[in-house]
Design an enzyme around this catalytic site. Structure first.
Site, PDB file in Angstrom:
ATOM      1  NE  ARG A 129      69.774  37.267 -29.667  1.00  0.00           N
ATOM      2  CZ  ARG A 129      70.995  37.753 -29.885  1.00  0.00           C
ATOM      3  NH1 ARG A 129      71.146  38.994 -30.325  1.00  0.00           N
ATOM      4  NH2 ARG A 129      72.045  37.017 -29.674  1.00  0.00           N
TER       5      ARG A 129
ATOM      6  CE  LYS B 274      75.260  31.169 -24.718  1.00  0.00           C
ATOM      7  NZ  LYS B 274      74.729  32.548 -24.584  1.00  0.00           N
TER       8      LYS B 274
ATOM      9  NE  ARG C 148      69.009  30.214 -27.186  1.00  0.00           N
ATOM     10  CZ  ARG C 148      70.162  30.520 -27.783  1.00  0.00           C
ATOM     11  NH1 ARG C 148      71.040  29.591 -28.076  1.00  0.00           N
ATOM     12  NH2 ARG C 148      70.430  31.767 -28.051  1.00  0.00           N
TER      13      ARG C 148
ATOM     14  NE  ARG D 173      74.191  36.684 -33.974  1.00  0.00           N
ATOM     15  CZ  ARG D 173      74.195  35.973 -32.857  1.00  0.00           C
ATOM     16  NH1 ARG D 173      75.338  35.504 -32.394  1.00  0.00           N
ATOM     17  NH2 ARG D 173      73.077  35.739 -32.209  1.00  0.00           N
TER      18      ARG D 173
ATOM     19  NE  ARG E 100      77.251  38.892 -30.275  1.00  0.00           N
ATOM     20  CZ  ARG E 100      76.706  37.949 -29.513  1.00  0.00           C
ATOM     21  NH1 ARG E 100      77.472  37.078 -28.885  1.00  0.00           N
ATOM     22  NH2 ARG E 100      75.406  37.855 -29.363  1.00  0.00           N
TER      23      ARG E 100
HETATM   24  P1  AMP Z   1      72.881  32.270 -30.480  1.00  0.00           P
HETATM   25  O1  AMP Z   1      73.976  32.467 -31.465  1.00  0.00           O
HETATM   26  O2  AMP Z   1      73.137  31.131 -29.550  1.00  0.00           O
HETATM   27  O3  AMP Z   1      72.530  33.534 -29.745  1.00  0.00           O
HETATM   28  O4  AMP Z   1      71.588  31.871 -31.328  1.00  0.00           O
HETATM   29  C1  AMP Z   1      71.029  32.716 -32.306  1.00  0.00           C
HETATM   30  C2  AMP Z   1      69.590  32.303 -32.588  1.00  0.00           C
HETATM   31  O5  AMP Z   1      69.552  30.958 -33.078  1.00  0.00           O
HETATM   32  C3  AMP Z   1      68.669  32.303 -31.380  1.00  0.00           C
HETATM   33  O6  AMP Z   1      68.137  33.603 -31.086  1.00  0.00           O
HETATM   34  C4  AMP Z   1      67.606  31.319 -31.812  1.00  0.00           C
HETATM   35  O7  AMP Z   1      66.717  31.908 -32.751  1.00  0.00           O
HETATM   36  C5  AMP Z   1      68.420  30.267 -32.555  1.00  0.00           C
HETATM   37  N1  AMP Z   1      68.901  29.200 -31.647  1.00  0.00           N
HETATM   38  C6  AMP Z   1      70.202  28.916 -31.336  1.00  0.00           C
HETATM   39  N2  AMP Z   1      70.279  27.883 -30.492  1.00  0.00           N
HETATM   40  C7  AMP Z   1      68.997  27.500 -30.236  1.00  0.00           C
HETATM   41  C8  AMP Z   1      68.424  26.497 -29.420  1.00  0.00           C
HETATM   42  N3  AMP Z   1      69.165  25.668 -28.679  1.00  0.00           N
HETATM   43  N4  AMP Z   1      67.065  26.398 -29.400  1.00  0.00           N
HETATM   44  C9  AMP Z   1      66.294  27.206 -30.151  1.00  0.00           C
HETATM   45  N5  AMP Z   1      66.775  28.192 -30.930  1.00  0.00           N
HETATM   46  C10 AMP Z   1      68.118  28.338 -30.984  1.00  0.00           C
END
Ligand code: AMP
Length: 190
Positions: A146, A14, A89, A134, A128
């Site tokens: 996740r 993404k 999400r 991270r 990654r």
């Molecule tokens: P990402 O970079 O999109 O994989 O997000 C990393 C982490 O941020 C996720 O594992 C969640 O803990 C939190 N997070 C990001 N976007 C959301 C969302 N829309 N709703 C809830 N938690 C989020």
């Protein structure tokens, strides 16, 4: 406005595809994961709150995410459009986004859902993790969680947009540019 939800599990590509799309369509990027990481880095109260969820690969509570996105969208109203990456999400977030956009006189144009097999996701995320720094990209249990959270809590969001006739699925394995072209074919029809 051209408002795209770029959807898919962690590691689906993404972020990579968002970068290309914002350039091609001259639209803005709202990534809730990036926004949370920014808050974390700056040590804000929001960052401290989000940390305990992010560290385990769990979702940050809906009201916190929605409040943050609402604020961010207000700064993007003059834009030609927005790519939502990693948001919504949950179905509650999707409904909140619809009503936020409606109040601002716009709506979601469509959802592009990237489809990638689970084993490929795990390999990509660990790769990654070598450079992203991270912690949630480096630990097998966190990665597994996740993906589980995605399957349990996030997948129903695709159905939510499907019911509105707004879902397009794209096979997300192959060359980055080929996948990008497939996404553009869909987006050009919005
Ligand atoms: P990402 O970079 O999109 O994989 O997000 C990393 C982490 O941020 C996720 O594992 C969640 O803990 C939190 N997070 C990001 N976007 C959301 C969302 N829309 N709703 C809830 N938690 C989020």
């Amino acid at each position: 406005m051209l408002n795209i939800v770029l959807f898919g599990p962690p590691g689906a590509g993404k972020g990579t595809q968002s970068e290309k799309l914002i350039e091609r369509y001259n639209i803005e990027h709202i990534s809730t994961g990036d926004l949370f990481r920014k808050h974390l880095g700056e040590g804000t109260d929001l960052g401290k709150l989000a940390r305990k969820y992010m560290d385990e690969g769990n979702l940050v509570p809906d009201e916190v995410v929605i409040g943050m996105v609402d604020e961010k969208i207000n700064g993007s109203l003059d834009a030609k459009g927005v790519i939502f990456d990693g948001f919504p999400r949950t179905v509650a977030q999707a409904k909140a986004l619809d009503s936020l956009l409606e109040k601002k006189g716009t709506s979601i144009s469509g959802m592009v859902a990237l489809q990638v097999p689970e084993e490929e996701l795990k390999t990509r995320i660990k790769e990654r993790g070598k450079t992203s720094g991270r912690s949630d990209d480096q630990d097998d249990e966190k990665i597994k969680n996740r993906i589980r959270v995605y399957n349990d809590e996030t997948l129903p969001v695709a159905n939510y947009y499907d019911m509105q006739g707004k879902l397009s699925k794209i096979h997300g394995v192959g060359a980055i540019d080929e996948i990008f072209q497939k996404i553009c074919t869909v987006v050009d029809k919005y």
